[in-house]
Scaffold this motif. Sequence first.
Motif, PDB file in Angstrom:
ATOM      1  N   PHE A  85       1.190  -1.581   0.221  1.00 49.50           N
ATOM      2  CA  PHE A  85      -0.146  -0.026   0.225  1.00 49.50           C
ATOM      3  C   PHE A  85       0.603   1.705   0.442  1.00 49.50           C
ATOM      4  O   PHE A  85       0.659   2.210  -0.821  1.00 49.50           O
ATOM      5  CB  PHE A  85      -0.977   0.316   0.923  1.00 49.50           C
ATOM      6  N   ILE A  86       1.966   1.389   0.646  1.00 48.50           N
ATOM      7  CA  ILE A  86       3.049   2.602   0.509  1.00 48.50           C
ATOM      8  C   ILE A  86       3.784   2.837  -0.457  1.00 48.50           C
ATOM      9  O   ILE A  86       3.460   3.710  -1.229  1.00 48.50           O
ATOM     10  CB  ILE A  86       4.098   1.945   1.045  1.00 48.50           C
ATOM     11  N   CYS A  87       3.701   1.510  -1.544  1.00 52.94           N
ATOM     12  CA  CYS A  87       4.624   1.511  -2.715  1.00 52.94           C
ATOM     13  C   CYS A  87       2.773   2.526  -4.117  1.00 52.94           C
ATOM     14  O   CYS A  87       3.185   2.944  -4.549  1.00 52.94           O
ATOM     15  CB  CYS A  87       5.157   0.139  -3.453  1.00 52.94           C
ATOM     16  N   ILE A  88       2.486   1.849  -3.508  1.00 49.83           N
ATOM     17  CA  ILE A  88       0.696   1.896  -4.089  1.00 49.83           C
ATOM     18  C   ILE A  88       0.773   3.237  -4.309  1.00 49.83           C
ATOM     19  O   ILE A  88       0.804   4.211  -5.181  1.00 49.83           O
ATOM     20  CB  ILE A  88      -1.106   0.881  -4.331  1.00 49.83           C
ATOM     21  N   GLY A  89       0.261   4.267  -2.962  1.00 49.64           N
ATOM     22  CA  GLY A  89       0.417   5.425  -2.208  1.00 49.64           C
ATOM     23  C   GLY A  89       1.099   6.535  -2.942  1.00 49.64           C
ATOM     24  O   GLY A  89       1.426   7.312  -3.656  1.00 49.64           O
ATOM     25  N   PHE A  90       2.842   6.017  -3.216  1.00 50.45           N
ATOM     26  CA  PHE A  90       3.746   6.179  -3.548  1.00 50.45           C
ATOM     27  C   PHE A  90       3.302   6.471  -5.187  1.00 50.45           C
ATOM     28  O   PHE A  90       4.281   7.472  -6.062  1.00 50.45           O
ATOM     29  CB  PHE A  90       4.750   5.733  -3.055  1.00 50.45           C
ATOM     30  N   MET A  91       2.962   5.379  -6.064  1.00 49.29           N
ATOM     31  CA  MET A  91       2.522   5.712  -6.868  1.00 49.29           C
ATOM     32  C   MET A  91       1.750   6.721  -7.053  1.00 49.29           C
ATOM     33  O   MET A  91       1.942   7.193  -8.439  1.00 49.29           O
ATOM     34  CB  MET A  91       2.344   4.588  -7.729  1.00 49.29           C
ATOM     35  N   VAL A  92       0.683   6.868  -7.084  1.00 51.81           N
ATOM     36  CA  VAL A  92      -0.147   7.661  -6.689  1.00 51.81           C
ATOM     37  C   VAL A  92       0.100   8.937  -7.281  1.00 51.81           C
ATOM     38  O   VAL A  92      -0.503   9.844  -7.136  1.00 51.81           O
ATOM     39  CB  VAL A  92      -2.002   7.063  -6.481  1.00 51.81           C
ATOM     40  N   ARG A  93       0.713   9.511  -5.822  1.00 45.62           N
ATOM     41  CA  ARG A  93       1.479  10.522  -5.369  1.00 45.62           C
ATOM     42  C   ARG A  93       2.245  10.883  -6.308  1.00 45.62           C
ATOM     43  O   ARG A  93       2.156  12.442  -6.921  1.00 45.62           O
ATOM     44  CB  ARG A  93       1.907  10.558  -4.038  1.00 45.62           C
ATOM     45  N   THR A  94       3.021  10.517  -7.068  1.00 46.58           N
ATOM     46  CA  THR A  94       4.352  10.396  -7.894  1.00 46.58           C
ATOM     47  C   THR A  94       3.571  10.738  -9.232  1.00 46.58           C
ATOM     48  O   THR A  94       3.807  11.895  -9.971  1.00 46.58           O
ATOM     49  CB  THR A  94       5.231  10.024  -7.776  1.00 46.58           C
ATOM     50  N   LYS A  95       3.166   9.997  -9.695  1.00 44.19           N
ATOM     51  CA  LYS A  95       2.361   9.632 -11.525  1.00 44.19           C
ATOM     52  C   LYS A  95       1.238   9.852 -11.393  1.00 44.19           C
ATOM     53  O   LYS A  95       0.925   9.456 -12.994  1.00 44.19           O
ATOM     54  CB  LYS A  95       2.924   8.087 -11.560  1.00 44.19           C
ATOM     55  N   LYS A  96       0.950   9.978 -10.279  1.00 41.68           N
ATOM     56  CA  LYS A  96      -0.833  10.259 -10.717  1.00 41.68           C
ATOM     57  C   LYS A  96      -1.520  10.042 -11.736  1.00 41.68           C
ATOM     58  O   LYS A  96      -2.422   9.760 -12.866  1.00 41.68           O
ATOM     59  CB  LYS A  96      -1.230  12.017 -11.860  1.00 41.68           C
ATOM     60  N   ARG A 133      -4.254  17.767  -7.112  1.00 45.04           N
ATOM     61  CA  ARG A 133      -4.144  18.004  -5.719  1.00 45.04           C
ATOM     62  C   ARG A 133      -4.567  16.526  -5.284  1.00 45.04           C
ATOM     63  O   ARG A 133      -4.873  15.900  -4.248  1.00 45.04           O
ATOM     64  CB  ARG A 133      -5.191  19.344  -5.493  1.00 45.04           C
ATOM     65  N   LEU A 134      -5.633  15.831  -6.352  1.00 38.11           N
ATOM     66  CA  LEU A 134      -6.378  14.362  -5.936  1.00 38.11           C
ATOM     67  C   LEU A 134      -5.154  13.555  -5.612  1.00 38.11           C
ATOM     68  O   LEU A 134      -5.620  12.668  -4.894  1.00 38.11           O
ATOM     69  CB  LEU A 134      -7.241  13.683  -6.715  1.00 38.11           C
ATOM     70  N   GLY A 135      -4.294  13.463  -6.666  1.00 41.46           N
ATOM     71  CA  GLY A 135      -3.001  12.442  -6.747  1.00 41.46           C
ATOM     72  C   GLY A 135      -2.139  12.611  -5.202  1.00 41.46           C
ATOM     73  O   GLY A 135      -2.640  11.720  -4.397  1.00 41.46           O
ATOM     74  N   ASN A 136      -1.957  14.153  -4.629  1.00 37.93           N
ATOM     75  CA  ASN A 136      -1.407  13.797  -3.766  1.00 37.93           C
ATOM     76  C   ASN A 136      -2.844  13.451  -2.305  1.00 37.93           C
ATOM     77  O   ASN A 136      -1.739  12.972  -1.421  1.00 37.93           O
ATOM     78  CB  ASN A 136      -1.075  15.970  -3.258  1.00 37.93           C
ATOM     79  N   ARG A 137      -3.401  13.862  -2.338  1.00 41.36           N
ATOM     80  CA  ARG A 137      -4.620  13.253  -1.077  1.00 41.36           C
ATOM     81  C   ARG A 137      -4.556  11.607  -0.989  1.00 41.36           C
ATOM     82  O   ARG A 137      -4.894  11.373  -0.147  1.00 41.36           O
ATOM     83  CB  ARG A 137      -6.228  14.224  -1.879  1.00 41.36           C
ATOM     84  N   ILE A 138      -4.764  11.559  -2.540  1.00 46.55           N
ATOM     85  CA  ILE A 138      -5.033   9.933  -2.000  1.00 46.55           C
ATOM     86  C   ILE A 138      -3.987   9.165  -2.132  1.00 46.55           C
ATOM     87  O   ILE A 138      -3.707   8.046  -1.562  1.00 46.55           O
ATOM     88  CB  ILE A 138      -6.327   9.237  -3.828  1.00 46.55           C
ATOM     89  N   GLY A 139      -2.739   9.589  -2.675  1.00 44.25           N
ATOM     90  CA  GLY A 139      -1.373   9.506  -2.198  1.00 44.25           C
ATOM     91  C   GLY A 139      -1.319   9.476  -0.768  1.00 44.25           C
ATOM     92  O   GLY A 139      -0.710   8.807  -0.066  1.00 44.25           O
ATOM     93  N   ILE A 140      -1.566  10.090  -0.401  1.00 42.90           N
ATOM     94  CA  ILE A 140      -1.136  10.238   1.367  1.00 42.90           C
ATOM     95  C   ILE A 140      -2.404   8.649   2.318  1.00 42.90           C
ATOM     96  O   ILE A 140      -1.836   9.110   2.935  1.00 42.90           O
ATOM     97  CB  ILE A 140      -1.482  12.137   1.821  1.00 42.90           C
ATOM     98  N   LEU A 141      -3.965   9.301   1.643  1.00 42.90           N
ATOM     99  CA  LEU A 141      -4.513   8.381   2.625  1.00 42.90           C
ATOM    100  C   LEU A 141      -3.541   7.142   1.656  1.00 42.90           C
ATOM    101  O   LEU A 141      -3.812   6.040   2.893  1.00 42.90           O
ATOM    102  CB  LEU A 141      -5.370   9.115   1.708  1.00 42.90           C
TER     103      LEU A 141
END
Length: 101
Positions: free
Chosen positions: A15-26, A45-53
């Motif tokens: 889940f941390i890898c998935i969050g990092f991927m969503v946060r960086t690559k959107k 903004r949505l990528g940062n929010r969902i990535g952090i969550l």
Amino acid sequence: MGIELGIGMAVGAFFICIGFMVRTKKDFSLLAGFRVMWEPINKERLGNRIGILLILIGVIAILTSIFTIWFGAAAGEISGILVIIDVILIMIAIGLDQMGY
């Protein structure tokens, strides 16, 4: 006891890898249920929010696997409630994106 700890660590790292991927690559292909009828308005903004969550879900999984050794089922119940709250926050983040905030 060691197997549960290993599985919890692996799921948390996933889940941390998935969050990092969503946060960086959107990359929102993980939200496959929304693929056809939903397009994010503000990807940054949505990528940062969902990535952090999603990273938070991974951290909760890792901490649960560690604390289950000492506290047993109580740690699992508390982390289950926290993950449900986190999923609700993800849905709120998607709703805020659709409203333009």
